[in-house]
Design a protein around this motif. Structure first.
Motif: not given
Length: 330
Positions: A197-200, A220-224, A231-233
């Motif tokens: 998810i972080i990569w996408h 990205s790690k901070g934004l999610i 996002c995971a679903v």
């Protein structure tokens, strides 16, 4: 994207799907052109490699069976052994070539879709020619981000391997050991999904902002945060659909009997995969704007539009000064 940024943060799972559907249907011409030129070849390569890999691997299995039933040291044994070595070499060379072409087309399609949706978001006129001119410049930034993701995933898998080796040495297949290995597998899968998810999201950041590579991964790690569950679903559903297409292709095309039936199913899975890839990339970009909105980071549309312009064929990346990250009140 007709919604104001303040409203985007409240989009849930079905809201994201509806927004992605509205965007792709409202701008079907530009997305159709991108699909024909980049996503269709990407889909074809993905499915073709399944068929070719199955054929090559089938030949390898057959020759390994023949080798096992041939007297060692005989002329036939040497001939089959040399043939087997050549087939393994051809198999891995094909896999490497496939990976390179698939990666290039994946990054190109990501660049094109993200840039297009950013233009839609800023209400800027977008044409296929403009997209094609921008894509090669954006692609280089995405490649750096991909390399960092590859390094992270590789390190993650090495650490996981060491943990499982430690499990095998200390616990093994005992009752407690089985419980522990199930927990470890769940942790590993959760971590892998999280990294993916972080990569996408980092891929979108690499296109629209002045950071890429490890910096984009960190951002990205901070934004999610706050949207990890949704996002995971979405990530899991899209990948389950991809797995379903792959399994369906293997069963009905690779393992099919009728020539016309195999052709029909090949066309069906090919079109479904193309739609899935397009839809997935659109969703990926929408999630970026949702995450920005959730953290009250308001992107100035005029500044974003200015820096999405193609000037003399060169892509001008956004700088931190150009993206006005102002906190708005909800």
């Amino acid at each position: 994207m007709d919604r104001e940024q303040e409203e985007i943060q409240f989009l849930g799972f079905f809201g994201i799907l509806k927004e992605a559907g509205n965007i792709t249907t409202s701008y079907r011409k530009i997305f159709g052109q991108i699909t024909l030129s980049i996503i269709l070849p990407l889909s074809f390569i993905f499915l073709a490699q399944i068929q070719i890999s199955e054929f090559l691997f089938g030949e390898i299995i057959h020759n390994e069976y023949v080798l096992d039933h041939t007297q060692m040291g005989s002329q036939r044994y040497s001939k089959v052994s040399d043939m087997l070595s050549s087939e393994w070499t051809a198999f891995w060379l094909f896999k490497i070539a496939y990976f390179i072409f698939f990666l290039i087309l994946s990054l190109l399609s990501t660049s094109a879709i993200v840039y297009t949706i950013a233009c839609i978001y800023t209400a800027k006129e977008i044409t296929y020619t403009k997209v094609i001119k921008v894509v090669p410049k954006v692609w280089k930034r995405l490649m750096v981000t991909f390399i960092w993701n590859f390094i992270i995933v590789f390190a993650y898998n090495i650490v996981t391997l060491l943990v499982f080796i430690l499990w095998a040495v200390t616990l093994g297949p005992s009752v407690i050991g089985i419980v522990v290995v199930i927990i470890l597998l769940l942790i590993y899968l959760s971590g892998f999904v999280y990294i993916s998810i972080i990569w996408h999201l980092a891929s979108v950041i690499s296109v629209l902002e002045d950071v890429y590579g490890i910096q984009a991964m960190v951002k990205s790690k901070g934004l999610i945060k706050g949207n990890t569950g949704v996002c995971a679903v979405i990530f899991l559903i899209l990948n389950l659909c991809l797995l379903g297409i792959q399994v369906g292709f293997e069963v009905s095309v690779v393992g099919g009997d009728s020539v016309w039936g195999r052709l029909w199913y090949a066309y069906l899975w090919f079109m479904l995969l193309s739609v899935l890839l397009l839809f997935g990339l659109v969703i990926q970009t929408i999630i970026y704007f949702i995450c920005k909105s959730y953290h009250h980071e308001n992107i100035d549309k005029s500044s974003l539009a200015d820096h999405l312009e193609v000037y003399r064929g060169d892509y001008v990346p956004l700088t931190s000064k150009d993206v006005q990250l102002e906190h708005f009140e909800v």
